[in-house]
Design a protein around this motif. Sequence first.
Motif, PDB file in Angstrom:
ATOM      1  N   ASN A 114      -4.680  -5.389   3.556  1.00  0.00           N
ATOM      2  CA  ASN A 114      -4.694  -4.224   2.665  1.00  0.00           C
ATOM      3  C   ASN A 114      -5.276  -4.524   1.284  1.00  0.00           C
TER       4      ASN A 114
ATOM      5  N   GLY B 110       3.247   1.276   2.712  1.00  0.00           N
ATOM      6  CA  GLY B 110       3.069   0.132   3.613  1.00  0.00           C
ATOM      7  C   GLY B 110       4.056  -0.981   3.303  1.00  0.00           C
TER       8      GLY B 110
ATOM      9  N   GLU C 102      -3.585   8.069  -4.489  1.00  0.00           N
ATOM     10  CA  GLU C 102      -3.369   8.124  -3.042  1.00  0.00           C
ATOM     11  C   GLU C 102      -3.383   6.726  -2.437  1.00  0.00           C
ATOM     12  N   LEU C 103      -4.338   5.892  -2.877  1.00  0.00           N
ATOM     13  CA  LEU C 103      -4.422   4.525  -2.355  1.00  0.00           C
ATOM     14  C   LEU C 103      -3.177   3.711  -2.732  1.00  0.00           C
TER      15      LEU C 103
ATOM     16  N   GLN D 113      -0.228   4.926  -3.406  1.00  0.00           N
ATOM     17  CA  GLN D 113       0.905   5.473  -2.650  1.00  0.00           C
ATOM     18  C   GLN D 113       0.900   4.952  -1.213  1.00  0.00           C
ATOM     19  N   GLU D 114      -0.275   4.878  -0.616  1.00  0.00           N
ATOM     20  CA  GLU D 114      -0.370   4.367   0.756  1.00  0.00           C
ATOM     21  C   GLU D 114       0.079   2.912   0.829  1.00  0.00           C
TER      22      GLU D 114
END
Length: 167
Positions: free
Chosen positions: A141, A112, A104-105, A107-108
């Motif tokens: 990030n 971005g 998930e991280l 993919q985020e």
Amino acid sequence: MSDDTGPGLSVDEFVDYCQTQAGLLSGRVETMRTEANDLLSEIDAEMTELRSRLEDHTKAVEGTDGPSTPPGPDNSFDVDALEALEREVKEKQLLVEAKQTRMELFQELAAGYTDLAAELQSSVDDGDAALERVVHFEADNDAPAYFADRQTMVEAVTESRSSADDE
């Protein structure tokens, strides 16, 4: 910001960089997905083995036709082995959960980078501004944490500034 981009670096090169980073992250997500699926398959196999052992033990207990004597210890049923298998299954489940969180991280961050590439393409006209946006994005990030084998733009700029300060 000073002319850190040097002659010839354009917004398009930073757009390509962002798209490449997003692609690398997406590829890593696919690798993690495969690893998680492999772990899930192992968990399924181990759960099947657990169920089979328990069913075999239950059948052995139900089929008693002998005289009613106090039951003795059943040496064919290895509780320690079953508990060890259960611990192993739980550990693998935790690994799957951790991989899902990492996916998930990643993919985020990939999303971005994709958004940043689109933003640079549509609203930035010079390489210096594009560099500044990419560096801020990566710093905000913690992008270097996602690229252990590849230097990010923020690392390159930080290293360049550090070298310049040492002179």
